[in-house]
Scaffold this motif. Structure first.
Motif, PDB file in Angstrom:
ATOM      1  N   LYS A 103       0.842  -1.212   0.000  1.00 11.42           N
ATOM      2  CA  LYS A 103       0.000   0.000   0.000  1.00 11.42           C
ATOM      3  C   LYS A 103       0.869   1.250   0.000  1.00 11.42           C
ATOM      4  CE  LYS A 103      -4.078  -2.140   0.983  1.00 11.42           C
ATOM      5  NZ  LYS A 103      -5.097  -2.337  -0.025  1.00 11.42           N
ATOM      6  N   ALA A 118      -7.203   9.008  -1.351  1.00  9.79           N
ATOM      7  CA  ALA A 118      -7.430   9.490   0.016  1.00  9.79           C
ATOM      8  C   ALA A 118      -6.135  10.079   0.556  1.00  9.79           C
ATOM      9  CB  ALA A 118      -7.885   8.320   0.887  1.00  9.79           C
ATOM     10  N   LYS A 131      -4.699   0.639   7.138  1.00  8.16           N
ATOM     11  CA  LYS A 131      -4.394  -0.406   6.149  1.00  8.16           C
ATOM     12  C   LYS A 131      -3.047  -1.048   6.452  1.00  8.16           C
ATOM     13  CE  LYS A 131      -7.005   1.754   2.421  1.00  8.16           C
ATOM     14  NZ  LYS A 131      -7.090   2.053   0.980  1.00  8.16           N
ATOM     15  N   VAL A 141      -7.723  -4.057   5.863  1.00  7.67           N
ATOM     16  CA  VAL A 141      -8.263  -2.693   5.884  1.00  7.67           C
ATOM     17  C   VAL A 141      -9.317  -2.578   6.976  1.00  7.67           C
ATOM     18  CG1 VAL A 141      -9.541  -0.961   4.556  1.00  7.67           C
ATOM     19  CG2 VAL A 141      -7.830  -2.394   3.412  1.00  7.67           C
ATOM     20  N   VAL A 143     -11.997   0.232   8.456  1.00  7.76           N
ATOM     21  CA  VAL A 143     -12.621   1.549   8.315  1.00  7.76           C
ATOM     22  C   VAL A 143     -13.091   1.978   9.705  1.00  7.76           C
ATOM     23  CG1 VAL A 143     -14.505   2.813   7.205  1.00  7.76           C
ATOM     24  CG2 VAL A 143     -13.296   1.001   5.950  1.00  7.76           C
ATOM     25  N   GLU A 167      -5.247   6.566   6.466  1.00  9.95           N
ATOM     26  CA  GLU A 167      -5.847   7.371   5.403  1.00  9.95           C
ATOM     27  C   GLU A 167      -7.088   8.089   5.868  1.00  9.95           C
ATOM     28  OE1 GLU A 167      -7.179   5.064   2.095  1.00  9.95           O
ATOM     29  OE2 GLU A 167      -5.205   5.025   1.185  1.00  9.95           O
ATOM     30  N   GLU A 168      -7.379   9.152   5.161  1.00 11.99           N
ATOM     31  CA  GLU A 168      -8.653   9.858   5.277  1.00 11.99           C
ATOM     32  C   GLU A 168      -9.796   8.893   4.930  1.00 11.99           C
ATOM     33  OE1 GLU A 168     -10.445  13.384   2.368  1.00 11.99           O
ATOM     34  OE2 GLU A 168      -8.648  12.270   1.827  1.00 11.99           O
ATOM     35  N   LEU A 169     -10.908   8.975   5.686  1.00  8.04           N
ATOM     36  CA  LEU A 169     -12.070   8.126   5.413  1.00  8.04           C
ATOM     37  C   LEU A 169     -12.949   8.817   4.361  1.00  8.04           C
ATOM     38  CD1 LEU A 169     -14.240   6.397   8.134  1.00  8.04           C
ATOM     39  CD2 LEU A 169     -15.178   7.160   5.992  1.00  8.04           C
ATOM     40  N   GLU A 174     -18.666   2.524  -4.744  1.00  8.21           N
ATOM     41  CA  GLU A 174     -17.376   2.044  -5.273  1.00  8.21           C
ATOM     42  C   GLU A 174     -17.565   1.376  -6.624  1.00  8.21           C
ATOM     43  OE1 GLU A 174     -14.894  -0.148  -2.456  1.00  8.21           O
ATOM     44  OE2 GLU A 174     -16.114   0.713  -0.858  1.00  8.21           O
ATOM     45  N   LYS A 196     -18.963  -6.674  -1.534  1.00  4.87           N
ATOM     46  CA  LYS A 196     -17.940  -7.298  -0.682  1.00  4.87           C
ATOM     47  C   LYS A 196     -18.500  -7.847   0.627  1.00  4.87           C
ATOM     48  CE  LYS A 196     -13.750  -4.923  -2.183  1.00  4.87           C
ATOM     49  NZ  LYS A 196     -13.963  -3.722  -2.961  1.00  4.87           N
ATOM     50  N   MET A 255     -13.600   5.095  -5.471  1.00  2.00           N
ATOM     51  CA  MET A 255     -14.791   5.548  -4.766  1.00  2.00           C
ATOM     52  C   MET A 255     -15.236   6.845  -5.413  1.00  2.00           C
ATOM     53  SD  MET A 255     -15.294   5.954  -0.686  1.00  2.00           S
ATOM     54  CE  MET A 255     -15.675   4.281  -0.221  1.00  2.00           C
ATOM     55  N   LEU A 264      -8.974   4.043  -4.276  1.00  4.87           N
ATOM     56  CA  LEU A 264      -8.764   3.457  -2.941  1.00  4.87           C
ATOM     57  C   LEU A 264      -7.621   2.468  -2.959  1.00  4.87           C
ATOM     58  CD1 LEU A 264     -12.392   2.645  -1.768  1.00  4.87           C
ATOM     59  CD2 LEU A 264     -11.034   4.692  -1.310  1.00  4.87           C
ATOM     60  N   GLU A 265      -7.488   1.763  -4.064  1.00  7.58           N
ATOM     61  CA  GLU A 265      -6.445   0.736  -4.137  1.00  7.58           C
ATOM     62  C   GLU A 265      -6.249   0.313  -5.578  1.00  7.58           C
ATOM     63  OE1 GLU A 265      -7.357  -3.211  -2.840  1.00  7.58           O
ATOM     64  OE2 GLU A 265      -9.306  -3.188  -3.799  1.00  7.58           O
TER      65      GLU A 265
HETATM   66  P1  AMP Z   1      -8.792  -1.719  -0.262  1.00 12.27           P
HETATM   67  O1  AMP Z   1      -8.229  -3.091  -0.038  1.00 12.27           O
HETATM   68  O2  AMP Z   1      -7.832  -0.602  -0.083  1.00 12.27           O
HETATM   69  O3  AMP Z   1      -9.668  -1.592  -1.474  1.00 12.27           O
HETATM   70  O4  AMP Z   1      -9.910  -1.577   0.849  1.00 12.27           O
HETATM   71  C1  AMP Z   1     -10.970  -2.484   0.976  1.00 12.27           C
HETATM   72  C2  AMP Z   1     -12.242  -1.704   1.209  1.00 12.27           C
HETATM   73  O5  AMP Z   1     -12.063  -0.810   2.297  1.00 12.27           O
HETATM   74  C3  AMP Z   1     -12.623  -0.810   0.032  1.00 12.27           C
HETATM   75  O6  AMP Z   1     -13.308  -1.501  -0.947  1.00 12.27           O
HETATM   76  C4  AMP Z   1     -13.463   0.212   0.741  1.00 12.27           C
HETATM   77  O7  AMP Z   1     -14.772  -0.269   0.950  1.00 12.27           O
HETATM   78  C5  AMP Z   1     -12.780   0.379   2.062  1.00 12.27           C
HETATM   79  N1  AMP Z   1     -11.829   1.524   2.014  1.00 12.27           N
HETATM   80  C6  AMP Z   1     -10.529   1.508   1.642  1.00 12.27           C
HETATM   81  N2  AMP Z   1      -9.991   2.751   1.708  1.00 12.27           N
HETATM   82  C7  AMP Z   1     -10.967   3.569   2.122  1.00 12.27           C
HETATM   83  C8  AMP Z   1     -11.046   4.975   2.390  1.00 12.27           C
HETATM   84  N3  AMP Z   1      -9.974   5.778   2.274  1.00 12.27           N
HETATM   85  N4  AMP Z   1     -12.235   5.476   2.795  1.00 12.27           N
HETATM   86  C9  AMP Z   1     -13.315   4.667   2.961  1.00 12.27           C
HETATM   87  N5  AMP Z   1     -13.312   3.344   2.734  1.00 12.27           N
HETATM   88  C10 AMP Z   1     -12.148   2.791   2.321  1.00 12.27           C
END
Ligand code: AMP
Ligand code: GLY
Length: 410
Positions: A103, A118, A131, A141, A143, A167-169, A174, A196, A255, A264-265
């Motif tokens: 990450k 974010a 994360k 991850v 939240v 990270e910022e929320l 998505e 998910k 997102m 987000l990723e």
């Molecule tokens: P990721 O593996 O980074 O995609 O994260 C898995 C899930 O976590 C994502 O599909 C989002 O639902 C949630 N997520 C990740 N980053 C954020 C973020 N900065 N703000 C809100 N939700 C997040």
């Protein structure tokens, strides 16, 4: 072309289903594959993670192309080993796969490439998202809306070890954006959405994915190109500039926030279960596109899609995601297939010629139709015909999109 496909999930069955439609395919091999893939090609008892065995198999088969499904072997460097053995691979090098594998590397590349994401925070103070830096099979991850959640999240992620990214929320729907990349340029697949959470209404724990649909309303070719310009092309340029060109599927999880799309990723491979909804929509030859990417020259390859839509419903073990199921006899696959739906195997096994459960996510039922509503009806009508003791599914996959609710505000 002789193709060796690596992996054993529903994603790989869907890829196999599409690959065998290519006039360029002469033989399809898979390792380790699954009973669904075995009906389309020859499966070999080799794990995708066993690098030396995969290299040996690819050599023995004289494979013209290896297509790697899962991320773990890519992040471990499988594509590098195959390429240095002279075998064309659709899948990124270890260095490029770090876009998913780390990450903090992804954050660094995004910042250098100017991709909106974010903000990184220095302190784990809610609201925030915590994360784990490395691959964590969907468990990395947390939240955090409250301080209590942040405290619990810190303990949870500390148990995984390694660095932490804070990270910022962000909030908003998505979407999953997929680009097939040749190291410098890319071609888009339709935009998809996955589900998910374990239970209806997006409740319960995160899972590997309980369903998907494509295309997401509001994202036609022009909007998809805009998303590629925002989230994929700058990353390709940045990685190429670092001497780490990305060959394979660059999958951006975005997102749609009130302030615009934010990444987000990144993942370095096809999505599961998005691929099950995407493959039936592609009109052109997937194999040609994957081979062109592996050769480092997409040229003018493109992947047109028809006007329809696809919806995939995952049939899971009763206690998934806490626990899988094994050995339960599955009834109704033939009846479901006879409706015209596609049934992709994920966690199944053959026992004395009978298909039985063997995992958490067992089958994927994909319905195709003129629109999401029709595709959804087809998927659920077929899924209703499949049964084993304890089968569980979500009943609200693509429901909002099918009833006209805007899931992707522009
Ligand atoms: P990721 O593996 O980074 O995609 O994260 C898995 C899930 O976590 C994502 O599909 C989002 O639902 C949630 N997520 C990740 N980053 C954020 C973020 N900065 N703000 C809100 N939700 C997040
Ligand atoms: N469906 C999300 C993933 O494949 O990671």
């Amino acid at each position: 072309m002789r193709v060796l496909l690596l992996g054993s999930g529903g994603r790989e069955h869907a890829l196999a289903w599409k690959l065998v439609q290519s006039p360029q395919l002469t033989e399809l091999h898979a390792a380790p594959g699954n009973p669904g893939i075995a009906a389309l090609g020859q499966c070999h008892p080799v794990r995708a993670g066993d690098t030396e065995a995969v290299l040996g198999l690819a050599r023995a088969l004289q494979a013209d192309l290896v297509v790697v499904g899962p991320e773990v072997p890519l992040v471990a460097g499988l594509a590098d080993v195959l390429r240095s053995g002279g075998i064309p691979v659709f899948g990124p090098s270890k260095a490029a796969a770090a876009i998913e594998g780390s990450k903090s590397f992804a954050k660094d590349v995004m910042a250098a490439a100017g991709v909106p994401t974010a903000a990184t925070l220095s302190e784990p103070i809610a609201p925030c998202v915590l994360k784990a830096d490395g691959l964590a099979a969907g468990k990395g991850v947390v939240v955090c809306h409250t301080h209590a959640e942040a405290d619990a999240g810190l303990v949870e992620l500390a148990a995984l070890g390694g660095r932490l990214v804070i990270e910022e929320l962000l909030e908003g729907p998505e979407i999953s954006v997929f680009a097939l990349c040749d190291g410098s340029s890319c071609v888009a697949l339709p935009v998809a959405q996955d589900f998910k959470r374990a239970y209806d209404g997006d409740g319960g724990p995160n899972t590997g994915g309980m369903g998907s649909f494509a295309p997401v309303p509001g994202f036609a070719s022009r909007e998809i190109e805009e998303l590629l310009d925002l989230s994929c092309r700058p990353i390709l340029a940045e990685l190429a500039g670092r001497g780490q060109p990305f060959i394979g599927t660059l999958f951006a999880g975005l997102m749609l926030t009130p302030n615009g799309p934010r990444v987000l990723e990144y993942n370095c491979r096809f999505g599961d279960p998005e691929t099950q909804s995407l493959m039936p929509l592609l009109e052109d030859d997937l194999l040609e596109a994957l081979a062109a990417c592996a050769a480092g020259d997409l040229g003018d390859a493109h992947l047109g899609r028809g006007a329809g839509a696809a919806v995939t419903v995952v049939l899971a073990a009763g206690d998934y995601p806490a626990q899988g199921d094994s050995g339960s006899q599955i009834r109704g696959i033939e009846a479901a297939t006879a409706t015209g739906a596609l049934v992709f195997h994920a966690g199944t096994a053959l026992r004395d010629g009978v298909v039985v459960t063997n995992g958490g996510r067992i089958l994927n039922v994909t319905g195709v139709g003129d629109d999401i509503r029709a595709a959804r009806a087809a998927a659920y009508a077929a899924a209703d015909l499949i049964d084993w003791d304890g089968v569980r599914r979500r009943d609200d996959i693509a429901l909002a999109a099918a009833t006209g609710a805007i899931t992707a505000p522009r």
